[in-house]
Design a protein around this motif. Structure first.
Motif, PDB file in Angstrom:
ATOM      1  N   LEU A 171      54.102   2.294   5.471  1.00 35.72           N
ATOM      2  CA  LEU A 171      52.169   1.527   5.723  1.00 35.72           C
ATOM      3  C   LEU A 171      51.628   2.420   7.256  1.00 35.72           C
ATOM      4  O   LEU A 171      50.420   2.953   7.307  1.00 35.72           O
ATOM      5  CB  LEU A 171      52.557   0.286   5.437  1.00 35.72           C
ATOM      6  CG  LEU A 171      53.092  -0.214   4.547  1.00 35.72           C
ATOM      7  CD1 LEU A 171      52.820  -2.022   4.740  1.00 35.72           C
ATOM      8  CD2 LEU A 171      51.770   0.005   3.219  1.00 35.72           C
ATOM      9  N   LEU A 213      62.540  -0.873   0.587  1.00 36.86           N
ATOM     10  CA  LEU A 213      61.015  -1.780   0.899  1.00 36.86           C
ATOM     11  C   LEU A 213      60.583  -2.851   2.039  1.00 36.86           C
ATOM     12  O   LEU A 213      60.282  -2.820   2.153  1.00 36.86           O
ATOM     13  CB  LEU A 213      60.979  -2.361  -0.313  1.00 36.86           C
ATOM     14  CG  LEU A 213      61.137  -1.625  -1.456  1.00 36.86           C
ATOM     15  CD1 LEU A 213      61.045  -2.645  -2.937  1.00 36.86           C
ATOM     16  CD2 LEU A 213      59.746  -0.429  -1.354  1.00 36.86           C
ATOM     17  N   TYR A 226      61.687  -0.073   5.688  1.00 32.60           N
ATOM     18  CA  TYR A 226      60.403   1.280   5.561  1.00 32.60           C
ATOM     19  C   TYR A 226      59.404   0.892   5.151  1.00 32.60           C
ATOM     20  O   TYR A 226      57.981   1.598   5.722  1.00 32.60           O
ATOM     21  CB  TYR A 226      61.077   2.335   5.042  1.00 32.60           C
ATOM     22  CG  TYR A 226      62.180   3.438   5.363  1.00 32.60           C
ATOM     23  CD1 TYR A 226      62.104   4.034   6.950  1.00 32.60           C
ATOM     24  CD2 TYR A 226      63.567   2.718   4.666  1.00 32.60           C
ATOM     25  CE1 TYR A 226      63.400   4.231   7.233  1.00 32.60           C
ATOM     26  CE2 TYR A 226      64.984   3.329   5.873  1.00 32.60           C
ATOM     27  CZ  TYR A 226      64.943   3.630   7.175  1.00 32.60           C
ATOM     28  OH  TYR A 226      66.187   4.093   7.522  1.00 32.60           O
ATOM     29  N   THR A 227      59.345  -0.047   4.428  1.00 31.45           N
ATOM     30  CA  THR A 227      57.959  -0.710   4.404  1.00 31.45           C
ATOM     31  C   THR A 227      57.075  -0.332   5.378  1.00 31.45           C
ATOM     32  O   THR A 227      55.304   0.326   6.001  1.00 31.45           O
ATOM     33  CB  THR A 227      57.567  -2.066   3.504  1.00 31.45           C
ATOM     34  OG1 THR A 227      58.154  -1.545   2.406  1.00 31.45           O
ATOM     35  CG2 THR A 227      55.975  -1.756   3.021  1.00 31.45           C
ATOM     36  N   THR A 280      66.842   0.186  -3.618  1.00 30.59           N
ATOM     37  CA  THR A 280      64.956  -0.293  -3.473  1.00 30.59           C
ATOM     38  C   THR A 280      65.019  -0.942  -2.742  1.00 30.59           C
ATOM     39  O   THR A 280      63.976  -1.638  -1.640  1.00 30.59           O
ATOM     40  CB  THR A 280      64.899   0.565  -4.538  1.00 30.59           C
ATOM     41  OG1 THR A 280      64.857   1.480  -5.202  1.00 30.59           O
ATOM     42  CG2 THR A 280      63.454  -0.554  -4.330  1.00 30.59           C
ATOM     43  N   THR A 298      50.393   5.533   5.499  1.00 32.31           N
ATOM     44  CA  THR A 298      48.654   4.490   4.909  1.00 32.31           C
ATOM     45  C   THR A 298      47.695   5.887   5.571  1.00 32.31           C
ATOM     46  O   THR A 298      47.103   6.338   4.151  1.00 32.31           O
ATOM     47  CB  THR A 298      48.569   3.940   5.487  1.00 32.31           C
ATOM     48  OG1 THR A 298      49.321   2.926   5.156  1.00 32.31           O
ATOM     49  CG2 THR A 298      47.785   3.308   4.796  1.00 32.31           C
TER      50      THR A 298
END
Length: 559
Positions: free
Chosen positions: A62, A54, A57-58, A50, A66
Motif C-alpha cells: 500500500l 496479505l 505485504y499489504t 494469500t 499505491t
C-alpha cells in the motif's frame, strides 16, 4: 513429499536462500520455470500464501505501490467501473455514509466550496429561485429575521452603503420629496430644532465663517461707513463729483463708492457720480509729453469705474474770471460758469497745454516767493476750479479723498500759518462755506496706513504724481515740515494722528449773523475761568485785526 517439504522448509528456505537464489537463479528460473510454475503452483500458492502475503505485504504494498497504481489504474478504473459502482453502491452508500459524511465533511465543504458555489451558482439560483423564494419565504423571513437583521446589519449597511446611496439617490429624493418635506416638516423643525441649533452651531459657525465674511464683506462695511457719514436725506438721487488725483486715498474712495452703488441692499448709495481729474503739470514745469503720460495713467484707472469723467487743467481757472464781473443779477451762477468756462474734455490730448493761461499760471507761481504760499495758492485755485466744474455740470456735492493723516497735518500747518479760524472748515466732514456746493470728506476717518492696506488687499492701482515739494528738503515749506513731524511721531506714538485729528474736530464754526449769539470752540466756552493773560492776549489780537482792516494798504511790522 512436495506438500510436506513445502510446508516444512519453505519458511526456512525463503529466509536463508531467498537472497542468494533471487540473485543467482532469478533470471534462469524466470525464463525456464515461470510458465510451469504459474500453471502448477498458482492455485496452491494463492490458497496457501494469500492470507500470509496479505497480512505481511499489504502495508508495504500500500505504501509502495499505491501512488503508482493510483496514477496508472485510476483513469482505467474510473472509466470502467464508475457506471457499475454508481448503479450498485450508490443506494447503499447514501444510506450508510450520508449521516457520517454530513457530520464530518459539512464544515470542511462549507469553508472550501462556499466561495466557489457562491460565484458559480448565485446567478443561476437568483434567476431560478428568486420568484419562488420571494413568494414563499418573504412573509416568514420578514417576521422572523427582521429584528435580528436590523440589529446585526444596520451598522454595517450604514457604513458600506451610505456613500453609494447618497450619490445615487440624493438628486432623485431632492426633486421628489423636497416640496413635500418643506410643506410638512418646516414648521415642526423650526419650533423644535432652532434653539438646539443656535446653541450647538453658533460657536462653530463663528469660527469657520468669520474669516470668509471679513474678506467678503469688508468692502461693503467700509462703504456702509462712508454712507453713515453722508447725510442720506440731502444726497438721495443727487449728483456727486468725485475729485480724483490718482493717489491712494482718492483711488480707495472711487472703489468704495463703486462698491456702494452696486450693493444690492437697502443701505446702498443713492446718487449719481462723476469723476474729475485736474492736471497740475504746469505747477511743476512738466513738458507736454510728460503731462500726457501721467494723464494716460490716470485715465486708465478712471475708465474702470464706468463713471462720467471730466478732465481739466489747473490753468483753466483763469477762464472763470469773466463770470465774476457779470452784471446781470438774474443770471444763475451755473449759467455764468457755463458761459465763461471752455468746454471740458474726457481726453487730455484734446486740451491745450501751452496756452496763454498756462504762461499766466507759471508767471503767478514764479512771483510767489515761498513754497508754502505756492502750495496754498495751488490749493485755492484747485478748489475754485472744482467748485465751478460742479456748478456747470449740476453736481451739488464734491467728495475729496482727504484722510485723517492729511487732515492732522493740515490742522497743525494752519495753526503755524495763523489760520486757526479756518481749521473747522478745512477738516470737518462737510464744508458748506460756498453755499450751493458742499465739499465732503468721507475718508477722514481712515489713516493713510489703513488706506494703503485696503488698496493692497483689493489690488487697487494708484499713480504717484510729483508735487511742489517732491525731492525738496524737509524745511522747504510749513506743510512739508509739519508732515515730517507728524509722520515721525506716528512711528513711535501710533495715536499721534488720531489725537491731533480729534482735537481739531472739537473746533466749531462761528455763526456770522448778528442775531445769533457768538459761539466759541469747546476750549474757549468757559471764558469766566480763563487766566487773565489769555483774555488780554485775545483782546490785543482783536485790536490788531481791527487796525489791519482800517489801515488796509500797508503792512504792520511784527512785534
Amino acid at each position: 513429499y512436495t506438500p510436506v517439504l513445502l510446508v516444512a522448509y519453505t519458511p526456512v528456505l525463503l529466509v536463508s536462500y531467498t537472497p542468494v537464489l533471487l540473485v543467482a537463479y532469478t533470471p534462469v528460473l524466470l525464463v525456464a520455470y515461470t510458465p510451469v510454475l504459474l500453471v502448477a503452483y498458482t492455485p496452491v500458492l494463492l490458497v496457501a500464501y494469500t492470507p500470509v502475503l496479505l497480512v505481511a505485504y499489504t502495508p508495504v504494498l500500500l505504501v509502495a505501490y499505491t501512488p503508482v497504481l493510483l496514477a496508472v489504474y485510476t483513469p482505467v478504473l474510473l472509466v470502467a467501473y464508475t457506471p457499475v459502482l454508481l448503479v450498485a453502491y450508490t443506494p447503499v452508500l447514501l444510506v450508510a455514509y450520508t449521516p457520517v459524511l454530513l457530520a464530518v465533511y459539512t464544515p470542511v465543504l462549507l469553508v472550501a466550496y462556499t466561495p466557489v458555489l457562491l460565484v458559480a451558482y448565485t446567478p443561476v439560483l437568483l434567476v431560478a429561485y428568486t420568484p419562488v423564494l420571494l413568494v414563499a419565504y418573504t412573509p416568514v423571513l420578514l417576521v422572523a429575521y427582521t429584528p435580528v437583521l436590523l440589529v446585526a446589519y444596520t451598522p454595517v449597511l450604514l457604513v458600506a452603503y451610505t456613500p453609494v446611496l447618497l450619490v445615487a439617490y440624493t438628486p432623485v429624493l431632492l426633486v421628489a420629496y423636497t416640496p413635500v418635506l418643506l410643506v410638512a416638516y418646516t414648521p415642526v423643525l423650526l419650533v423644535a430644532y432652532t434653539p438646539v441649533l443656535l446653541v450647538a452651531y453658533t460657536p462653530v459657525l463663528l469660527v469657520a465663517y468669520t474669516p470668509v465674511l471679513l474678506v467678503t464683506y469688508t468692502p461693503v462695511l467700509l462703504a456702509a461707513c462712508v454712507i453713515g457719514r453722508i447725510e442720506y436725506a440731502t444726497i438721495t438721487e443727487k449728483k456727486v463729483l468725485l475729485a480724483f488725483s490718482g493717489g491712494h486715498s482718492s483711488s480707495a474712495l472711487l472703489h468704495l463708492v463703486k462698491a456702494g452703488l452696486e450693493e444690492e441692499m437697502h443701505k446702498r448709495l443713492r446718487f449719481h457720480s462723476g469723476i474729475v481729474y485736474i492736471d497740475e503739470g504746469a505747477v511743476t514745469n512738466k513738458n507736454k509729453e510728460k503731462r500726457l503720460q501721467v494723464s494716460d495713467s490716470v485715465q486708465s484707472i478712471m475708465r474702470r469705474y464706468d463713471f462720467p469723467t471730466h478732465i481739466a487743467t489747473l490753468e483753466q481757472v483763469f477762464d472763470l474770471e469773466r463770470s465774476s464781473v457779470d452784471e446781470n443779477p438774474t443770471t444763475d451762477v451755473g449759467d455764468r460758469v457755463a458761459m465763461a468756462m471752455p468746454s471740458l474734455s474726457a481726453d487730455m490730448g484734446d486740451l491745450t497745454l501751452d496756452s496763454v493761461q498756462t504762461k499766466r499760471l507759471k508767471y503767478m507761481l514764479a512771483n510767489t516767493k515761498s513754497v508754502t504760499a505756492k502750495e496754498d495758492l495751488v490749493q485755492i485755485l484747485r478748489h475754485r476750479l472744482l467748485m465751478d466744474i460742479a456748478r456747470r455740470y449740476g453736481y451739488d456735492k464734491i467728495m475729496l479723498g482727504d484722510c485723517s493723516t492729511k487732515l492732522s497735518i493740515s490742522i497743525l500747518a494752519d495753526l503755524a500759518k495763523g489760520r486757526g479760524a479756518s481749521i473747522p472748515l478745512d477738516t470737518n466732514f462737510a464744508d458748506r462755506r460756498y453755499g450751493d456746493v458742499f465739499f465732503l470728506r468721507p475718508m477722514r476717518e481712515f489713516t493713510s496706513k489703513e488706506i494703503g492696506i485696503y488698496n493692497h488687499f483689493h489690488n487697487i492701482d494708484s499713480v504717484v504724481i510729483a508735487s511742489l515739494t517732491t525731492k525738496c528738503p524737509v524745511n522747504a515749506s510749513i506743510n512739508r515740515l509739519t508732515e515730517t513731524f507728524v509722520t515721525g511721531l506716528q512711528v513711535d506714538f501710533p495715536s499721534t494722528v488720531n489725537t491731533v485729528f480729534r482735537t481739531g474736530e472739537k473746533l466749531c464754526v462761528t455763526d456770522s449773523s448778528d442775531n445769533s449769539p457768538v459761539q466759541y470752540c469747546i476750549l474757549c466756552r468757559d471764558t469766566d475761568n480763563l487766566p487773565g493773560f489769555i483774555i488780554e492776549e485775545a483782546r490785543r489780537r482783536i485790536r490788531r485785526s481791527q487796525m489791519k482792516k482800517e489801515f488796509e494798504g500797508f503792512l504792520l511790522e511784527e512785534d
